[in-house]
Write a protein that holds these residues in place. Structure first.
Motif, PDB file in Angstrom:
ATOM      1  N   ALA A   1      45.725  60.827 -28.646  1.00 11.47           N
ATOM      2  CA  ALA A   1      45.017  62.060 -28.273  1.00 11.47           C
ATOM      3  C   ALA A   1      43.926  61.797 -27.249  1.00 11.47           C
ATOM      4  CB  ALA A   1      44.420  62.709 -29.523  1.00 11.47           C
ATOM      5  N   ARG A   2      43.283  60.632 -27.338  1.00  9.54           N
ATOM      6  CA  ARG A   2      42.185  60.304 -26.438  1.00  9.54           C
ATOM      7  C   ARG A   2      42.663  59.604 -25.163  1.00  9.54           C
ATOM      8  NH1 ARG A   2      38.751  63.624 -26.844  1.00  9.54           N
ATOM      9  NH2 ARG A   2      37.358  62.254 -25.677  1.00  9.54           N
ATOM     10  N   ASP A   3      43.988  59.508 -24.983  1.00  4.54           N
ATOM     11  CA  ASP A   3      44.583  58.959 -23.761  1.00  4.54           C
ATOM     12  C   ASP A   3      44.173  57.509 -23.519  1.00  4.54           C
ATOM     13  OD1 ASP A   3      46.159  59.015 -21.481  1.00  4.54           O
ATOM     14  OD2 ASP A   3      44.553  59.735 -20.195  1.00  4.54           O
ATOM     15  N   ILE A   4      44.175  56.723 -24.595  1.00  6.30           N
ATOM     16  CA  ILE A   4      43.884  55.286 -24.463  1.00  6.30           C
ATOM     17  C   ILE A   4      45.007  54.484 -25.119  1.00  6.30           C
ATOM     18  CG2 ILE A   4      41.375  55.437 -24.224  1.00  6.30           C
ATOM     19  CD1 ILE A   4      41.150  54.954 -27.243  1.00  6.30           C
ATOM     20  N   ASN A   5      46.235  54.986 -24.996  1.00  7.31           N
ATOM     21  CA  ASN A   5      47.386  54.360 -25.643  1.00  7.31           C
ATOM     22  C   ASN A   5      48.562  54.320 -24.669  1.00  7.31           C
ATOM     23  OD1 ASN A   5      49.555  55.230 -28.457  1.00  7.31           O
ATOM     24  ND2 ASN A   5      49.049  53.235 -27.636  1.00  7.31           N
ATOM     25  N   ASN A   6      48.287  53.841 -23.454  1.00  4.42           N
ATOM     26  CA  ASN A   6      49.318  53.822 -22.415  1.00  4.42           C
ATOM     27  C   ASN A   6      49.118  52.607 -21.516  1.00  4.42           C
ATOM     28  OD1 ASN A   6      51.144  54.289 -20.356  1.00  4.42           O
ATOM     29  ND2 ASN A   6      50.695  56.479 -20.219  1.00  4.42           N
ATOM     30  N   PRO A   7      49.868  51.520 -21.757  1.00  2.00           N
ATOM     31  CA  PRO A   7      49.696  50.309 -20.939  1.00  2.00           C
ATOM     32  C   PRO A   7      49.881  50.541 -19.448  1.00  2.00           C
ATOM     33  CG  PRO A   7      51.000  49.823 -22.893  1.00  2.00           C
ATOM     34  CD  PRO A   7      50.833  51.317 -22.854  1.00  2.00           C
TER      35      PRO A   7
ATOM     36  N   LEU B   1      38.849  65.585 -38.877  1.00  2.00           N
ATOM     37  CA  LEU B   1      39.895  64.729 -38.312  1.00  2.00           C
ATOM     38  C   LEU B   1      40.360  65.272 -36.968  1.00  2.00           C
ATOM     39  CD1 LEU B   1      41.704  62.279 -38.624  1.00  2.00           C
ATOM     40  CD2 LEU B   1      43.329  63.704 -39.902  1.00  2.00           C
ATOM     41  N   ASN B   2      40.502  66.586 -36.867  1.00  2.00           N
ATOM     42  CA  ASN B   2      40.895  67.192 -35.595  1.00  2.00           C
ATOM     43  C   ASN B   2      39.804  67.019 -34.546  1.00  2.00           C
ATOM     44  OD1 ASN B   2      43.352  68.046 -36.638  1.00  2.00           O
ATOM     45  ND2 ASN B   2      42.587  70.077 -37.205  1.00  2.00           N
ATOM     46  N   TRP B   3      38.561  67.022 -34.975  1.00  2.00           N
ATOM     47  CA  TRP B   3      37.437  66.834 -34.052  1.00  2.00           C
ATOM     48  C   TRP B   3      37.432  65.407 -33.515  1.00  2.00           C
ATOM     49  CZ3 TRP B   3      31.597  66.099 -35.034  1.00  2.00           C
ATOM     50  CH2 TRP B   3      30.867  66.492 -33.897  1.00  2.00           C
ATOM     51  N   ILE B   4      37.690  64.444 -34.427  1.00  2.00           N
ATOM     52  CA  ILE B   4      37.758  63.038 -34.016  1.00  2.00           C
ATOM     53  C   ILE B   4      38.929  62.826 -33.055  1.00  2.00           C
ATOM     54  CG2 ILE B   4      38.205  60.680 -34.828  1.00  2.00           C
ATOM     55  CD1 ILE B   4      36.812  61.491 -37.462  1.00  2.00           C
ATOM     56  N   CYS B   5      40.068  63.450 -33.369  1.00  2.00           N
ATOM     57  CA  CYS B   5      41.296  63.269 -32.585  1.00  2.00           C
ATOM     58  C   CYS B   5      41.518  64.407 -31.589  1.00  2.00           C
ATOM     59  CB  CYS B   5      42.498  63.156 -33.521  1.00  2.00           C
ATOM     60  SG  CYS B   5      42.412  61.784 -34.694  1.00  2.00           S
ATOM     61  N   GLU B   6      40.439  65.018 -31.157  1.00  2.00           N
ATOM     62  CA  GLU B   6      40.558  66.098 -30.185  1.00  2.00           C
ATOM     63  C   GLU B   6      41.198  65.583 -28.897  1.00  2.00           C
ATOM     64  OE1 GLU B   6      37.727  69.319 -27.799  1.00  2.00           O
ATOM     65  OE2 GLU B   6      36.836  67.601 -28.854  1.00  2.00           O
ATOM     66  N   PRO B   7      42.256  66.245 -28.425  1.00  2.00           N
ATOM     67  CA  PRO B   7      42.891  65.794 -27.174  1.00  2.00           C
ATOM     68  C   PRO B   7      41.887  65.739 -26.034  1.00  2.00           C
ATOM     69  CG  PRO B   7      44.274  67.391 -28.282  1.00  2.00           C
ATOM     70  CD  PRO B   7      42.970  67.373 -29.026  1.00  2.00           C
ATOM     71  N   VAL B   8      41.928  64.680 -25.270  1.00  2.00           N
ATOM     72  CA  VAL B   8      40.959  64.496 -24.198  1.00  2.00           C
ATOM     73  C   VAL B   8      41.079  65.600 -23.149  1.00  2.00           C
ATOM     74  CG1 VAL B   8      42.408  63.012 -22.749  1.00  2.00           C
ATOM     75  CG2 VAL B   8      39.930  62.725 -22.726  1.00  2.00           C
ATOM     76  N   GLU B   9      42.264  66.213 -23.026  1.00  2.00           N
ATOM     77  CA  GLU B   9      42.441  67.301 -22.069  1.00  2.00           C
ATOM     78  C   GLU B   9      41.525  68.473 -22.386  1.00  2.00           C
ATOM     79  OE1 GLU B   9      44.876  65.909 -23.722  1.00  2.00           O
ATOM     80  OE2 GLU B   9      46.027  64.792 -22.222  1.00  2.00           O
ATOM     81  N   ASN B  10      41.272  68.712 -23.678  1.00  2.00           N
ATOM     82  CA  ASN B  10      40.394  69.818 -24.056  1.00  2.00           C
ATOM     83  C   ASN B  10      38.981  69.604 -23.532  1.00  2.00           C
ATOM     84  OD1 ASN B  10      42.652  70.635 -25.390  1.00  2.00           O
ATOM     85  ND2 ASN B  10      41.803  70.489 -27.460  1.00  2.00           N
ATOM     86  N   GLU B  11      38.484  68.365 -23.637  1.00  2.00           N
ATOM     87  CA  GLU B  11      37.141  68.069 -23.136  1.00  2.00           C
ATOM     88  C   GLU B  11      37.088  68.221 -21.624  1.00  2.00           C
ATOM     89  OE1 GLU B  11      35.572  64.349 -24.319  1.00  2.00           O
ATOM     90  OE2 GLU B  11      35.351  64.895 -26.423  1.00  2.00           O
TER      91      GLU B  11
END
Length: 538
Positions: free
Chosen positions: A318-324, A524-534
């Motif tokens: 969700a935070r876009d830090i899982n893409n080599p 949990l949804n707040w922690i895993c909020e998609p970075v696109e929303n921010e």
């Protein structure tokens, strides 16, 4: 003719910007590289200066060497440093003072000055990070009943999230059907010896997958039987198999990775509901299968570990830090970080720094590669077991021998004994573990000097640089448990690592900032909020 000359002239002129554009691109790449190097060195200088300040302030003998007012100035200057931003905030006194002595620090120092400097640091954090970090430990948070209740609700939400995405019986049935069909197709390919099988590895087989996991498979040739063709690399044979896969009805067969170190064919398997499952099949990949077996054993020790892993992967995606491909970590990298954390901590100090005392309770999770299986209590061997049967040559690195040993419970009785050795019933709730995991990699782990490793001792980055040629950059490094020369985090760049570390801090800060009575699912949804929303809000 005039028109032709005019067109020709335009073509020639159009070529000039293309050439200069290429030179401009190369020049800009060089400039950006130099800029990144300068910024990295400047951060290192500030980090070193902050370390000197901390050492001077914490040294009990310092009052014998320096006057009290000088020590107070060191302490005040230290207030400006943020270890997450890795920089000092602007000095508010030097910007506002009319002191004719050109002093950048006040004299005498008062409480108002400390508040002024702390405020400058806070403003820098808000500008750089977007929030104010909360370094309080989980144990400190748990002194409050509100936080205890919060972790209970977060735990329930994590279990619910995992149950919604965890694989079911149909998941494994579909993947076994695909594996079996590929094995039947394989029999039609004359390049491979009789007895060659198809083996599933990765997230569909290691116990940490989800209902949407891709299917990774590899060919396993019979022992001591070579390929039936002269294809030593397996690329031509895998190309022949790719043709058979198309004939068998596989969709989007992709052979672009046949030139990889281990040849791979990617394809989509059509499912009955009209959807397609992404699959890939590779030549023999014994180390990938070995890693899968190790992870599966860890996941079987306590089901709560699977819950924690599923939420960590959900958060990272969700935070876009899982893409080599974007210079962030793979899911495998996050699993190794989680296992490093769990095998280093015990139930009594799930959020405190490790104690080297030998009387320390067993870790939250037994270290399968170092555990002494013959001991009646949990003990780790000083050296990994290296029986000749456990040593195999590396499939591609001719100078490296792989130690494949790890403790493998072969029945329910041995698994139960393993679980009892580390008292898994004392494992903190998964909510507390998630907060502790965030805190550990946000504030505690020394990524500048240490390597994330499943070895029970500290692995120094400096040693890896000397023996394996690893880089000494101030980014995270992760040692593969079997290919110990391989840095799983080698894809990280300084910018992507700084963003990753910010996400660890952000995740923990959101737990700290949760309002009283907030529902676990909302947190949990707040922690895993998609970075696109921010990004949209900004």
């Amino acid at each position: 003719d005039d028109g032709g000359e005019e067109v020709g002239g335009n073509d020639q002129e159009d070529n000039l910007p293309a050439l200069s554009g290429e030179k401009w691109r190369l020049k800009m790449n060089s400039v950006m590289g130099e800029k990144a190097m300068v910024e990295r060195k400047w951060r290192d200088v500030q980090y070193s200066y902050a370390a000197i300040l901390r050492a001077a302030i914490s040294n009990h003998q310092m009052p014998l060497l320096l006057r009290r007012d000088l020590i107070n100035k060191l302490r005040l200057e230290g207030e400006l440093y943020c270890p997450i931003c890795e920089s000092f905030a602007p000095n508010p006194y030097s910007q506002t003072t009319t002191d004719t002595n050109n002093s950048h620090l006040p004299h005498p120092i008062t409480g108002a000055h400390y508040r002024m400097f702390a405020q400058s640091r806070t403003e820098m954090q808000l500008q750089t990070l977007g929030f104010i970090p909360r370094p309080d430990t989980v144990n400190q948070l748990l002194q409050n009943q509100h936080t205890k209740d919060l972790f209970q609700r977060l735990t329930a939400a994590m279990h619910q999230s995992h149950s919604e995405t965890s694989p079911n019986a149909e998941f494994y049935h579909i993947r076994e059907t695909i594996r079996s069909k590929l094995e039947d197709t394989l029999k039609q390919c004359p390049d491979f010896p009789v007895g060659t099988t198809v083996v599933v590895f990765g997230s569909s087989a290691n116990g940490f997958g989800s209902s949407t996991s891709d299917l990774d498979m590899c060919l396993q040739l019979p022992p001591d039987l070579p390929m039936l063709s002269d294809d030593t690399t397996g690329r031509t044979s895998m190309a022949h198999l790719a043709t058979l896969l198309e004939t068998a009805g596989m969709k989007n067969v992709n052979t672009t990775r046949l030139t990889a170190r281990i040849p791979v064919v990617k394809f989509d398997y059509p499912l009955e509901d009209g959807s397609q499952l992404e699959c890939d099949i590779s030549m023999q990949n014994p180390l990938a299968c070995l890693n899968t077996s190790l992870l599966l054993t860890y996941s079987s020790i306590d089901p709560r570990i699977r819950v924690l892993a599923s939420v960590i992967k959900k958060w990272a995606k969700a935070r876009d830090i899982n893409n080599p491909s974007h210079h962030t970590l793979s899911s495998y990298g996050y699993l190794l970080m989680m296992l490093h954390f769990l095998t280093r901590r015990n139930a009594g100090n799930a959020n405190n720094s490790n104690d080297t005392n030998n009387k320390q309770p067993p870790p939250l999770l037994p270290n399968l590669q170092w555990i002494n299986p013959s001991s009646s209590s949990y003990k780790e061997m000083p050296e990994r077991m290296s029986h000749p049967q456990c040593l195999i040559p590396h499939p591609t690195e001719t100078d490296f021998t792989v130690n494949t040993y790890f403790y493998r419970p072969n029945n329910t009785q041995t698994l139960t004994r393993l679980q009892q050795l580390t008292l898994p019933n004392r494992l903190p709730s998964v909510g507390i573990l998630l907060g502790s995991f965030f805190h550990y990699f946000a504030y505690e782990f020394d990524y500048k000097r240490h390597v994330v490793s499943l070895a029970p001792h500290v692995v120094l980055k400096e040693e890896k640089a000397e023996t394996e040629g690893w880089r000494m950059y101030s980014v995270l490094s992760i040692e593969d448990p079997f290919e110990t020369f391989y840095d799983v985090a080698h894809v990280l760049k300084m910018g992507s690592w700084m963003r990753m570390r910010r996400e660890f801090v952000r995740g923990y800060t959101r737990i700290c900032q949760a309002e009283e009575g907030v529902k676990g699912e909302e947190l949990l949804n707040w922690i895993c909020e998609p970075v696109e929303n921010e990004r949209k809000e900004r």
